[in-house]
Design a protein around this motif. Structure first.
Motif, PDB file in Angstrom:
ATOM      1  N   PHE A 165       0.833  -1.165  -0.045  1.00 10.40           N
ATOM      2  CA  PHE A 165       0.058   0.126  -0.055  1.00 10.40           C
ATOM      3  C   PHE A 165       0.933   1.150   0.037  1.00 10.40           C
ATOM      4  O   PHE A 165       0.488   2.102  -0.776  1.00 10.40           O
ATOM      5  N   LEU A 166       1.905   1.126   0.759  1.00 15.32           N
ATOM      6  CA  LEU A 166       2.842   2.492   0.729  1.00 15.32           C
ATOM      7  C   LEU A 166       3.637   2.801  -0.630  1.00 15.32           C
ATOM      8  O   LEU A 166       3.508   3.867  -0.976  1.00 15.32           O
ATOM      9  N   ARG A 167       3.647   1.689  -1.123  1.00 15.62           N
ATOM     10  CA  ARG A 167       4.506   1.737  -2.299  1.00 15.62           C
ATOM     11  C   ARG A 167       3.681   2.205  -3.384  1.00 15.62           C
ATOM     12  O   ARG A 167       3.915   3.338  -4.232  1.00 15.62           O
ATOM     13  N   ALA A 168       2.125   2.111  -3.183  1.00 15.81           N
ATOM     14  CA  ALA A 168       0.914   2.713  -4.216  1.00 15.81           C
ATOM     15  C   ALA A 168       0.790   3.958  -3.680  1.00 15.81           C
ATOM     16  O   ALA A 168      -0.300   4.571  -4.420  1.00 15.81           O
ATOM     17  N   GLY A 169       1.438   4.610  -2.520  1.00 18.20           N
ATOM     18  CA  GLY A 169       0.890   6.013  -2.199  1.00 18.20           C
ATOM     19  C   GLY A 169      -0.137   5.964  -1.284  1.00 18.20           C
ATOM     20  O   GLY A 169      -0.916   7.124  -1.163  1.00 18.20           O
ATOM     21  N   VAL A 170      -0.581   4.799  -0.756  1.00 18.63           N
ATOM     22  CA  VAL A 170      -1.789   4.857   0.213  1.00 18.63           C
ATOM     23  C   VAL A 170      -1.084   4.735   1.640  1.00 18.63           C
ATOM     24  O   VAL A 170      -0.513   3.878   2.060  1.00 18.63           O
ATOM     25  N   PRO A 171      -1.531   5.880   2.420  1.00 19.95           N
ATOM     26  CA  PRO A 171      -0.993   5.866   3.769  1.00 19.95           C
ATOM     27  C   PRO A 171      -1.325   4.658   4.553  1.00 19.95           C
ATOM     28  O   PRO A 171      -2.623   4.270   4.463  1.00 19.95           O
ATOM     29  N   CYS A 172      -0.529   3.747   5.178  1.00 17.53           N
ATOM     30  CA  CYS A 172      -1.013   2.475   5.841  1.00 17.53           C
ATOM     31  C   CYS A 172      -0.246   2.353   7.095  1.00 17.53           C
ATOM     32  O   CYS A 172       1.110   2.437   6.995  1.00 17.53           O
ATOM     33  N   LYS A 173      -0.832   2.479   8.263  1.00 13.81           N
ATOM     34  CA  LYS A 173      -0.277   2.288   9.401  1.00 13.81           C
ATOM     35  C   LYS A 173      -0.274   0.832  10.297  1.00 13.81           C
ATOM     36  O   LYS A 173      -1.188   0.404   9.754  1.00 13.81           O
ATOM     37  N   ILE A 174       0.772   0.446  10.816  1.00 12.97           N
ATOM     38  CA  ILE A 174       0.280  -0.638  11.473  1.00 12.97           C
ATOM     39  C   ILE A 174       0.289  -0.514  13.160  1.00 12.97           C
ATOM     40  O   ILE A 174       1.155   0.474  13.641  1.00 12.97           O
ATOM     41  N   SER A 175      -0.660  -0.928  13.893  1.00 12.86           N
ATOM     42  CA  SER A 175      -1.208  -0.606  15.074  1.00 12.86           C
ATOM     43  C   SER A 175      -1.264  -1.938  15.806  1.00 12.86           C
ATOM     44  O   SER A 175      -1.868  -2.851  15.502  1.00 12.86           O
ATOM     45  N   GLU A 176      -0.872  -1.661  17.119  1.00 16.12           N
ATOM     46  CA  GLU A 176      -0.879  -2.765  18.169  1.00 16.12           C
ATOM     47  C   GLU A 176      -2.085  -2.666  18.854  1.00 16.12           C
ATOM     48  O   GLU A 176      -2.699  -3.722  19.587  1.00 16.12           O
ATOM     49  N   THR A 177      -3.119  -1.771  18.522  1.00 19.86           N
ATOM     50  CA  THR A 177      -4.401  -1.760  18.884  1.00 19.86           C
ATOM     51  C   THR A 177      -5.351  -1.355  17.993  1.00 19.86           C
ATOM     52  O   THR A 177      -6.433  -0.724  18.093  1.00 19.86           O
ATOM     53  N   LEU A 178      -5.397  -2.356  17.015  1.00 24.00           N
ATOM     54  CA  LEU A 178      -6.273  -2.067  15.994  1.00 24.00           C
ATOM     55  C   LEU A 178      -7.728  -2.364  16.263  1.00 24.00           C
ATOM     56  O   LEU A 178      -8.665  -1.810  15.806  1.00 24.00           O
ATOM     57  N   GLN A 179      -8.017  -3.060  17.449  1.00 19.78           N
ATOM     58  CA  GLN A 179      -9.328  -3.372  17.752  1.00 19.78           C
ATOM     59  C   GLN A 179      -9.939  -2.105  18.210  1.00 19.78           C
ATOM     60  O   GLN A 179     -11.155  -1.762  17.948  1.00 19.78           O
ATOM     61  N   SER A 180      -9.272  -1.202  19.128  1.00 19.22           N
ATOM     62  CA  SER A 180      -9.570  -0.143  19.414  1.00 19.22           C
ATOM     63  C   SER A 180     -10.021   0.892  18.228  1.00 19.22           C
ATOM     64  O   SER A 180     -10.888   1.596  18.262  1.00 19.22           O
ATOM     65  N   GLU A 181      -8.883   0.645  17.457  1.00 19.57           N
ATOM     66  CA  GLU A 181      -9.424   1.491  16.053  1.00 19.57           C
ATOM     67  C   GLU A 181     -10.708   1.125  15.379  1.00 19.57           C
ATOM     68  O   GLU A 181     -11.199   1.988  14.819  1.00 19.57           O
ATOM     69  N   LEU A 182     -10.888  -0.333  15.248  1.00 16.98           N
ATOM     70  CA  LEU A 182     -12.013  -0.836  14.655  1.00 16.98           C
ATOM     71  C   LEU A 182     -13.251  -0.178  15.307  1.00 16.98           C
ATOM     72  O   LEU A 182     -14.358   0.035  14.802  1.00 16.98           O
TER      73      LEU A 182
END
Lengths: 316, 316
Positions: A165-182
């Motif tokens: 995704f990053l290579r395609a210009g799409v901002p993409c984070k990796i989070s240890e608290t994805l469930q909270s994000e969702l």
């Protein structure tokens, strides 16, 4: 020096989310195949996919198929079908998926990975998706805001996908608290989607009304109570006003937009209400947390959906 | 032997209620003048009013005018405008009404007589109206159920009016507890009207859904709590289940019907929600009784109304 090869990517479901993120990958040069319905496949095979973004306009040549078996050979599968189709699609997908393929659920709701697993035994990774986009015509994605992703937790799979995704210009984070994000995204969706649909209102019209803001608040309090009982760590527990301010901020950023629930309802299509307010009602019942406003919104959208379907079918 | 002369009657507002009860009086031979909008006056002046009842079909010759001054000379005025037009119509009416005329409010809601009085100083008598009817065409009243009235309290005015209705074959009771009767009707209207409108559902579809029945129940509990705080004696306080059973019974009697609120919303017209769930919300706030579900329904109908109006005007 040769660039590293792109991973092979398949996109399941050709709505706004699949179209935008798959389109961005294809535009950057990744080998992407879209799997969707005949009207979509026909249109994009003939014309390519038109990305009508607020940042650029570009027509991208893409491969497309109506056959789920075209997923064979893909290393990354973007699972973008409506949440109403999750179980059925996951079951079919399990029959054709390469064993090493990574399945990313880019759907609304917090329990998609569980639901995919329950239906198919496939281990999917959820993503939190932030994009304001629509499909005004079969071969066009209209992109009006954001367009970024959060994956998690950090592991070789999420890093592999994030890199693409990053290579395609799409901002993409990796989070240890994805469930909270969702769940945070679920808070906004529960607060705004059904009110926009039932009130036939844009987000701007919702926050311009003191009464509608009060309904939004009530919904948020109920969702936070369910999240707390479910032991999901959310940043809003200390101060629920922050959640309400967050909803108002999102609504003002997308003031002219109506929710996807609203768009589905206007077209007589099934909505994802079952994964939004419906999920909160079920989870609340399970945990003994009352959710009367979420229940009323869920119920009214369900009734209107049934009417929409019968109106559409009576036109046949 | 000559029959006693009929009282002269004017009907203000030419919707289903005014059309049905005024039409029944005219059909029996009473001198009735209808005061309504140009499209109505034109149609019935040309064709008469067609009463398409489940009990009979008959075209009745009637007088009609767009001019409120045509109310002069009437002994009974049936005040049948939408509750949204109450104040403005009452003000105009006060300028032309004969001093001895009796004004009967046949509108939805429990505070119409107060609102007429506040706007005009006229003393109106409320009536509880039970009729299932609609106006499929400007000159037609479609009558599908009931068609009876309750006036009160017993006095020379209510007896005079009741006599006219009874002579025209319209069942008309006089009650010493009319306010309870009006509030009972308010319970049904609050419980069913907005849910039918927002859920695009017939009464039958509402009670076929366990979820929708649960919403109806919540609304009823809130309305009963407000009524209790307002010291309105209702028969349901001892057992609120009776109120819910009453709503279910009414809904099954009119299973194929959608509420007037729903009909108004579909046509992009203003609804009477302000006199129904909106009234409960205001009264609840005044008395310290929470009414979150009534508030959500009220708010959503209001939002959708605004959208309907802007959709209609954007067609211009």
């Amino acid at each position: 020096m040769t660039a590293a090869p792109w991973p092979r990517i398949a996109v399941l479901g050709a709505g706004a989310v699949g179209g935008y993120f798959g389109g961005m990958l294809a535009r950057a040069g990744a080998p992407v195949i879209f799997i969707g319905r005949p009207w979509f496949v026909e249109a994009v095979t003939a014309n390519g996919l038109f990305l009508d973004s607020f940042q650029f306009q570009e027509r991208v040549k893409i491969a497309a198929s109506t056959d789920l078996a075209a997923v064979r050979g893909a290393q990354i599968v973007l699972f973008c079908v409506k949440s109403t189709d999750t179980a059925e699609t996951a079951k079919q997908l399990a029959k054709v998926l390469d064993p090493g393929a990574i399945v990313i659920s880019m759907q609304n709701g917090v329990d998609n990975a569980e639901r995919i697993h329950a239906a198919s035994r496939l281990a999917a990774l959820p993503a939190a998706v932030y994009v304001a986009a629509s499909v005004p015509q079969p071969d066009t994605i209209k992109h009006v805001g954001r367009g970024d992703l959060v994956l998690g937790p950090k592991n070789p799979q999420t890093e592999f996908v994030a890199e693409a995704f990053l290579r395609a210009g799409v901002p993409c984070k990796i989070s240890e608290t994805l469930q909270s994000e969702l769940w945070t995204k679920l808070v906004w969706n529960c607060a705004l989607n059904a009110v926009s649909a039932l009130g036939k209102a844009t987000y701007g019209e919702i926050i311009a009304s003191e009464d509608a803001k009060r309904v939004v608040e009530q919904v948020i309090y109920e969702v936070l109570a369910v999240a707390r009982a479910a032991r999901i760590p959310l940043p809003f527990f200390a101060d629920p006003r922050a959640a309400i301010e967050g909803a108002v901020k999102i609504a003002s950023q997308m003031a002219a937009t109506r929710s996807s629930t609203s768009q589905d309802m206007m077209r007589g299509k099934k909505t994802e209400i079952d994964s939004l307010n419906g999920f909160i009602v079920r989870k609340g019942a399970e945990l003994g947390v009352p959710t009367p406003i979420n229940h009323a919104l869920f119920t009214l959208v369900r009734l209107a959906e049934a009417a929409g379907n019968s109106e559409v079918s009576s036109n046949k």
